[in-house]
Scaffold this active site. Structure first.
Site, mmCIF file in Angstrom:
data_model
loop_
_atom_site.group_PDB
_atom_site.id
_atom_site.type_symbol
_atom_site.label_atom_id
_atom_site.label_comp_id
_atom_site.label_asym_id
_atom_site.label_seq_id
_atom_site.Cartn_x
_atom_site.Cartn_y
_atom_site.Cartn_z
ATOM 1 N N ASN A 9 30.356 41.400 50.847
ATOM 2 C CA ASN A 9 30.648 42.449 49.859
ATOM 3 C C ASN A 9 29.364 42.642 49.078
ATOM 4 O O ASN A 9 29.041 41.851 48.199
ATOM 5 C CB ASN A 9 31.805 41.985 48.955
ATOM 6 N N LYS A 11 28.534 44.837 46.977
ATOM 7 C CA LYS A 11 28.692 45.383 45.616
ATOM 8 C C LYS A 11 27.606 46.439 45.373
ATOM 9 O O LYS A 11 27.256 47.154 46.303
ATOM 10 C CB LYS A 11 28.672 44.249 44.594
ATOM 11 N N HIS A 95 39.510 44.996 44.961
ATOM 12 C CA HIS A 95 38.661 43.894 44.470
ATOM 13 C C HIS A 95 38.863 43.740 42.968
ATOM 14 O O HIS A 95 39.087 44.715 42.258
ATOM 15 C CB HIS A 95 37.193 44.195 44.787
ATOM 16 N N GLU A 97 36.889 43.353 40.632
ATOM 17 C CA GLU A 97 35.990 44.160 39.790
ATOM 18 C C GLU A 97 36.496 45.586 39.657
ATOM 19 O O GLU A 97 36.323 46.225 38.624
ATOM 20 C CB GLU A 97 34.560 44.101 40.352
ATOM 21 N N GLU A 167 40.843 35.872 46.149
ATOM 22 C CA GLU A 167 39.649 35.715 45.335
ATOM 23 C C GLU A 167 40.041 35.356 43.906
ATOM 24 O O GLU A 167 40.323 36.256 43.098
ATOM 25 C CB GLU A 167 38.838 37.011 45.336
ATOM 26 N N GLY A 173 31.236 35.026 41.518
ATOM 27 C CA GLY A 173 29.916 35.160 40.915
ATOM 28 C C GLY A 173 29.633 34.141 39.825
ATOM 29 O O GLY A 173 28.665 34.272 39.074
ATOM 30 N N SER A 213 32.237 32.534 45.241
ATOM 31 C CA SER A 213 31.152 31.546 45.328
ATOM 32 C C SER A 213 31.192 30.730 46.615
ATOM 33 O O SER A 213 30.883 29.542 46.615
ATOM 34 C CB SER A 213 31.155 30.633 44.095
HETATM 35 P P1 PGA Z 1 30.715 35.862 45.133
HETATM 36 O O1 PGA Z 1 31.597 37.192 45.205
HETATM 37 O O2 PGA Z 1 30.608 35.318 46.523
HETATM 38 O O3 PGA Z 1 29.372 36.323 44.590
HETATM 39 O O4 PGA Z 1 31.405 34.915 44.204
HETATM 40 C C1 PGA Z 1 32.722 37.251 46.026
HETATM 41 C C2 PGA Z 1 33.374 38.613 45.894
HETATM 42 O O5 PGA Z 1 33.411 39.162 44.797
HETATM 43 O O6 PGA Z 1 33.854 39.174 46.900
#
Ligand code: PGA
Length: 253
Positions: A9, A11, A95, A97, A167, A173, A213
């Site tokens: 992803n 982003k 997601h 976000e 998630e 993140g 992560s």
């Molecule tokens: P991350 O993000 O691996 O940076 O924690 C995962 C995601 O948001 O899909």
């Protein structure tokens, strides 16, 4: 046996002019791992370059969102038909976000997911709790609501085009990863909830990714768990070597 699926992803991190190089580096570094589905979900503007770079490789291109209407006055939105036309194969839906910053709800997740599946694309539907929800003892309630509303009217036949990503919002993140046992517990809940919606046999066929992560250093222990069928990768998907390390772990799981 469910084939493992590792999706990046990206982003809002990679420009169109940078896309081909990253996809090619990923494809080159992972060409031995033919037993894993590999996807790069990119900003919409990167998709044509990603699709072009994926040609002749086992990597597929995907999007990070899609609208439920096929066309019309929806300034700023992208339709599933546009994504199909561009050559994308997957779409991340819901997601955290998008839920947190852009007003995504379980209802809009449902509309988007059904449109994506109807267009013949594979929906990667994200669910996951915040830290407050977990600490308040609402983990199961939140996951069940996100599943029941987000996947309303998704049929057993539709599940061939469905991937679910667990998630935990507190792990995205942040460098904090759910322990393999914590993740497995929720993955089992997701599969059990899905079984009530589409039947146990179909639920057994649906891949459930862990995201938050995931890195080369922790991927193997997560992917060893019974119901963890892959990963949705943010930060570590932006470096070909790190992403390839996770895919290697999936290939050997
Ligand atoms: P991350 O993000 O691996 O940076 O924690 C995962 C995601 O948001 O899909």
């Amino acid at each position: 046996m469910r084939k493992k699926i590792i999706a990046g992803n990206w982003k809002m991190n990679i420009k169109p002019s940078e896309t081909a190089a990253l996809v090619k580096d990923i494809a080159e570094a992972t060409k031995a791992y033919t037993n894993v589905d590999i996807v790069c979900c990119t900003p919409a503007i990167d998709i044509p370059a990603a699709v072009e770079a994926c040609k002749g490789t086992q990597v597929e291109a995907g999007a990070e969102n899609a609208h439920w209407e096929e066309k019309g006055a929806y300034t700023g939105e992208i339709s599933t038909g546009m994504l199909v036309d561009a050559g994308a194969k997957y779409v991340i839906i819901g997601h955290s976000e998008r839920r947190q910053y852009f007003g995504e709800t379980d209802e809009t997740v449902n509309k988007r997911a059904r449109a994506v599946i109807a267009a013949g694309l594979t929906a990667i539907v994200c669910v996951g709790e915040t830290l407050e929800e977990r600490e308040a003892g609402k983990l199961n309630e939140v996951i069940e609501r996100q599943m029941n509303v987000g996947l309303k009217d998704v049929t057993a036949a539709d599940c061939a085009k469905l991937v679910i990503a667990y998630e935990p919002v507190w792990a995205i993140g942040t460098g904090k990863t759910a322990t393999p046992d914590q993740a497995q517990e929720v993955h089992a809940l997701i599969r059990a909830t899905l079984a009530k919606l589409v039947g146990a046999d179909t639920a057994e066929t649906v891949r459930i990714q862990y995201g938050g992560s995931m890195k080369p250093g922790n991927a193997a222990e997560l992917l060893a768990k019974k119901d963890i069928d892959g990963g949705l990768i943010g930060g570590a998907a932006l470096k070909a070597a790190d992403f390839a390390g996770i895919i290697a772990a999936a290939a050997n799981a």
